[in-house]
Write a protein that holds these residues in place. Structure first.
Motif, PDB file in Angstrom:
ATOM      1  N   PHE A  49       0.833  -1.207   0.000  1.00 51.13           N
ATOM      2  CA  PHE A  49       0.000   0.000   0.000  1.00 51.13           C
ATOM      3  C   PHE A  49       0.870   1.261   0.000  1.00 51.13           C
ATOM      4  CE2 PHE A  49      -3.254  -2.709   2.452  1.00 51.13           C
ATOM      5  CZ  PHE A  49      -3.809  -3.190   1.280  1.00 51.13           C
ATOM      6  N   ALA A  50       1.905   1.265   0.828  1.00 48.75           N
ATOM      7  CA  ALA A  50       2.799   2.424   0.900  1.00 48.75           C
ATOM      8  C   ALA A  50       3.539   2.625  -0.424  1.00 48.75           C
ATOM      9  CB  ALA A  50       3.788   2.255   2.046  1.00 48.75           C
ATOM     10  N   GLU A  53       1.180   4.173  -2.931  1.00 45.48           N
ATOM     11  CA  GLU A  53       0.976   5.589  -2.638  1.00 45.48           C
ATOM     12  C   GLU A  53       2.204   6.418  -2.990  1.00 45.48           C
ATOM     13  OE1 GLU A  53      -0.616   6.110   1.311  1.00 45.48           O
ATOM     14  OE2 GLU A  53      -2.140   4.577   0.949  1.00 45.48           O
ATOM     15  N   GLN A  54       3.378   5.814  -2.900  1.00 46.76           N
ATOM     16  CA  GLN A  54       4.602   6.522  -3.290  1.00 46.76           C
ATOM     17  C   GLN A  54       4.682   6.653  -4.816  1.00 46.76           C
ATOM     18  OE1 GLN A  54       8.314   4.651  -2.136  1.00 46.76           O
ATOM     19  NE2 GLN A  54       9.297   6.634  -1.970  1.00 46.76           N
ATOM     20  N   ILE A  59      -3.532   7.866  -4.456  1.00 45.92           N
ATOM     21  CA  ILE A  59      -4.262   6.613  -4.658  1.00 45.92           C
ATOM     22  C   ILE A  59      -4.021   5.706  -3.460  1.00 45.92           C
ATOM     23  CG2 ILE A  59      -4.475   4.518  -6.032  1.00 45.92           C
ATOM     24  CD1 ILE A  59      -3.987   6.126  -8.481  1.00 45.92           C
ATOM     25  N   ALA A  60      -5.101   5.344  -2.810  1.00 50.04           N
ATOM     26  CA  ALA A  60      -5.043   4.429  -1.664  1.00 50.04           C
ATOM     27  C   ALA A  60      -5.828   3.177  -2.023  1.00 50.04           C
ATOM     28  CB  ALA A  60      -5.622   5.099  -0.428  1.00 50.04           C
ATOM     29  N   LEU A  61      -5.261   2.029  -1.741  1.00 52.34           N
ATOM     30  CA  LEU A  61      -5.886   0.758  -2.108  1.00 52.34           C
ATOM     31  C   LEU A  61      -6.551   0.029  -0.942  1.00 52.34           C
ATOM     32  CD1 LEU A  61      -3.299  -0.764  -4.602  1.00 52.34           C
ATOM     33  CD2 LEU A  61      -5.469   0.353  -5.110  1.00 52.34           C
ATOM     34  N   GLU A  62      -6.558   0.627   0.236  1.00 54.58           N
ATOM     35  CA  GLU A  62      -7.104  -0.079   1.395  1.00 54.58           C
ATOM     36  C   GLU A  62      -8.571  -0.461   1.209  1.00 54.58           C
ATOM     37  OE1 GLU A  62      -5.072   2.506   1.505  1.00 54.58           O
ATOM     38  OE2 GLU A  62      -3.459   2.016   2.909  1.00 54.58           O
ATOM     39  N   ASP A  63      -9.402   0.471   0.712  1.00 58.32           N
ATOM     40  CA  ASP A  63     -10.821   0.164   0.493  1.00 58.32           C
ATOM     41  C   ASP A  63     -10.989  -0.918  -0.575  1.00 58.32           C
ATOM     42  OD1 ASP A  63     -11.619   1.958   2.425  1.00 58.32           O
ATOM     43  OD2 ASP A  63     -12.017   3.575   0.990  1.00 58.32           O
TER      44      ASP A  63
END
Length: 91
Positions: A49-50, A53-54, A59-63
């Motif tokens: 995930f980090a 985002e880098q 863009i966050a993929l947690e959801d």
């Protein structure tokens, strides 16, 4: 127009997974599951995930992961498709 974008994103996501996996898995296909095929634990998932985002700020993929991980749909291809929705140029 999104095909080259999707191919570029896929290449970067696969490279990220290979680096997280310590290059132990030589060939990572786009249809592999983060949890079932690659067996990413919580630490590796956080690195993934980090890393996303880098590479792609905002863009966050947690959801996406919460929605797709319970039944093995947490594939790299699914993540790439999700991400390109946000990266595609506006028409």
């Amino acid at each position: 127009m999104t095909f080259p974008l999707k191919a570029d994103v896929a290449k970067r996501v696969i490279a990220l997974c290979q680096s997280i996996d310590g290059d132990r898995t030589t060939d990572i296909a786009i249809d592999v599951s983060l949890t079932r095929t690659l067996a990413f634990d919580s630490l590796k998932l956080m690195q993934f995930f980090a890393g996303i985002e880098q590479l792609y700020p905002g863009i966050a993929l947690e959801d996406w992961f919460i929605e797709h991980s319970t039944d093995g749909r947490d594939t790299l291809g699914s993540a790439v498709t999700y991400m390109t929705r946000f990266l595609a140029p506006s028409a």
